[in-house]
Design a protein around this motif. Structure first.
Motif, PDB file in Angstrom:
ATOM      1  N   ASP A 187       0.821  -1.212   0.000  1.00 49.78           N
ATOM      2  CA  ASP A 187       0.000   0.000   0.000  1.00 49.78           C
ATOM      3  C   ASP A 187       0.854   1.260   0.000  1.00 49.78           C
ATOM      4  O   ASP A 187       0.375   2.340   0.337  1.00 49.78           O
ATOM      5  N   GLU A 188       2.140   1.140  -0.413  1.00 49.83           N
ATOM      6  CA  GLU A 188       3.035   2.281  -0.421  1.00 49.83           C
ATOM      7  C   GLU A 188       3.665   2.466  -1.803  1.00 49.83           C
ATOM      8  O   GLU A 188       3.658   1.561  -2.629  1.00 49.83           O
ATOM      9  N   LYS A 242       1.730   6.449   1.492  1.00 52.78           N
ATOM     10  CA  LYS A 242       0.620   5.552   1.222  1.00 52.78           C
ATOM     11  C   LYS A 242       0.022   5.898  -0.147  1.00 52.78           C
ATOM     12  O   LYS A 242      -0.116   7.065  -0.500  1.00 52.78           O
ATOM     13  N   ILE A 243      -0.351   4.864  -0.880  1.00 55.06           N
ATOM     14  CA  ILE A 243      -0.915   5.078  -2.208  1.00 55.06           C
ATOM     15  C   ILE A 243      -2.195   5.910  -2.136  1.00 55.06           C
ATOM     16  O   ILE A 243      -2.413   6.810  -2.938  1.00 55.06           O
ATOM     17  N   ASN A 244      -3.016   5.632  -1.134  1.00 57.30           N
ATOM     18  CA  ASN A 244      -4.315   6.314  -1.066  1.00 57.30           C
ATOM     19  C   ASN A 244      -4.236   7.692  -0.420  1.00 57.30           C
ATOM     20  O   ASN A 244      -5.266   8.343  -0.224  1.00 57.30           O
ATOM     21  N   TRP A 278      -1.641   9.360  -5.790  1.00 52.44           N
ATOM     22  CA  TRP A 278      -2.652   8.458  -6.331  1.00 52.44           C
ATOM     23  C   TRP A 278      -3.895   8.386  -5.449  1.00 52.44           C
ATOM     24  O   TRP A 278      -4.620   7.395  -5.482  1.00 52.44           O
ATOM     25  N   LYS A 279      -4.149   9.403  -4.664  1.00 54.57           N
ATOM     26  CA  LYS A 279      -5.263   9.356  -3.712  1.00 54.57           C
ATOM     27  C   LYS A 279      -6.627   9.264  -4.394  1.00 54.57           C
ATOM     28  O   LYS A 279      -7.624   8.924  -3.750  1.00 54.57           O
ATOM     29  N   PHE A 317      -7.212   7.169  -6.804  1.00 49.60           N
ATOM     30  CA  PHE A 317      -7.401   5.794  -7.243  1.00 49.60           C
ATOM     31  C   PHE A 317      -8.662   5.213  -6.592  1.00 49.60           C
ATOM     32  O   PHE A 317      -8.988   5.557  -5.451  1.00 49.60           O
ATOM     33  N   PRO A 348     -10.619   2.700  -4.300  1.00 47.14           N
ATOM     34  CA  PRO A 348     -10.092   2.089  -3.058  1.00 47.14           C
ATOM     35  C   PRO A 348      -9.389   0.756  -3.283  1.00 47.14           C
ATOM     36  O   PRO A 348      -8.370   0.477  -2.647  1.00 47.14           O
ATOM     37  N   GLY A 385      -5.681   0.859  -3.934  1.00 49.07           N
ATOM     38  CA  GLY A 385      -4.831   1.467  -2.918  1.00 49.07           C
ATOM     39  C   GLY A 385      -3.758   0.537  -2.387  1.00 49.07           C
ATOM     40  O   GLY A 385      -2.937   0.938  -1.562  1.00 49.07           O
ATOM     41  N   ALA A 386      -3.725  -0.698  -2.858  1.00 51.79           N
ATOM     42  CA  ALA A 386      -2.695  -1.669  -2.444  1.00 51.79           C
ATOM     43  C   ALA A 386      -2.674  -2.814  -3.444  1.00 51.79           C
ATOM     44  O   ALA A 386      -3.693  -3.156  -4.048  1.00 51.79           O
TER      45      ALA A 386
END
Length: 343
Positions: free
Chosen positions: A159-160, A178-180, A184-185, A187, A189, A192-193
């Motif tokens: 998730d990173e 963190k991706i989310n 990439w927030k 994206f 849900p 997100g990983a």
């Protein structure tokens, strides 16, 4: 990071091998080099009146003798234990064969005030250094890599993700994120990983794959295109073998083709024709990819194009460099990820 150095005569004993205490001195030398790499001024750091970072534990396991003239690589793996404690694992190997361990070391460090000698939280530069070193460790066992059009490369694991500046060959400060929560927030849900593949196209779009779904990302507007995610079997990827629609391992674009890998097979998709090339899937082996190590004949985790016509295949903590222009590998034997010159 890893630190390279040559063993000098003065570091050996009467038996001609490195004196045991000098191995720990080499580890500390590598630690200092790591601090310099993070932009920390050593003179200021070690004479700061507001904090000190003493070593409270040190140990080394010796596995092979080390001689004068040996070229070593020392790999550092710092990990934060608490707000005032961190440890560093040192993996010491020969530069020519870094996977061969000649010694393993460990140091434990705490943060104290120089006057009171009481523990206190780490200063900001140490927290930043620990974050950067953890970021480099994240580059092992990657999920996907996207080479953007702005001189950045984005490395995904779990998730990173990391932002990497290709021009200066350095991880941007403040990563991993963190991706989310980062770039990439927006994206969905689910993305997100665990992203499995990323492909940047010539038309200002990028594709991100996960499981049996994918999304299309617009580079200019910095957002996911409406209507995504879509399933791989939605009709947008004609000619794929049915078992590829359930999910892929990795993919990369080269010129106007996308190479897509799953298990011990791969297919080649023509972007201009919007159709899978005839004769696929084919097996991943040294015939279809000349010089490819048998270790990479199945389960390639990440593949991405870099510079000068080279594509990198990652699997676990090893990689193979493939020259697309020459249609062969640069080396028959896989290299360790931490030794990749791109980092």
């Amino acid at each position: 990071m890893f630190y390279s150095r040559t063993v000098y005569f003065q570091e050996t004993d009467a038996a001609g091998v490195v004196y045991f205490a000098n191995v720990m001195a080499m580890c500390h030398e590598a630690y200092e080099a790591s601090l310099i790499h993070a932009g920390i001024d050593l003179k200021t750091f070690f004479t700061n009146p507001d904090f000190a970072i003493p070593i409270v534990r040190a140990e080394v396991d010796y596995r092979r003798p080390i001689f004068c003239g040996d070229r070593l690589q020392i790999h550092l793996f710092p990990r934060k234990i608490s707000q005032d404690t961190f440890e560093i694992d040192y993996q010491i190997g020969f530069a020519e064969k870094p996977e061969t361990r000649v010694a393993i070391g460990l140091t434990k460090h705490i943060s104290i005030h120089p006057s009171s000698r009481r523990r206190q939280p780490f200063p900001e530069e140490i927290n930043r250094w620990l974050a950067e070193e953890r970021a480099e460790d994240l580059l092992k066992n990657l999920d996907a890599v996207a080479i953007w059009n702005n001189g950045k490369a984005y490395f995904f694991r779990g998730d990173e993700y990391l932002s990497y500046d290709v021009n200066i060959a350095r991880i941007d400060r403040g990563y991993p994120q963190k991706i989310n929560l980062g770039k990439w927030k927006k994206f969905p849900p689910k993305f997100g990983a665990g992203i499995t593949a990323a492909v940047v196209l010539k038309n200002g779009k990028a594709l991100f794959f996960k499981g049996n779904q994918y999304i299309r990302y617009d580079l200019e507007s910095d957002r996911v295109d409406p209507g995504y995610p879509q399933t791989l079997d939605s009709g947008n990827w004609p000619g794929w073998p049915p078992h590829f629609y359930g999910g892929i391992d990795t993919a990369f674009r080269w010129n106007n083709k996308i190479y897509i890998f799953k298990g011990d097979e791969y297919i080649r998709y023509d972007l201009a024709k919007e159709l899978t090339d005839l004769g696929y899937p084919q097996k991943i082996n040294s015939e279809t990819w000349p010089g490819l190590s048998p270790k990479f004949a199945s389960g390639i985790e990440v593949a991405f194009p870099w510079r000068d016509g080279r594509v990198y295949f990652f699997k676990g903590d090893e990689y193979i460099c493939y020259n697309m222009n020459r249609n062969c590998t640069e080396s028959e034997q896989p290299q360790t990820v931490s030794s990749w010159s791109g980092w």
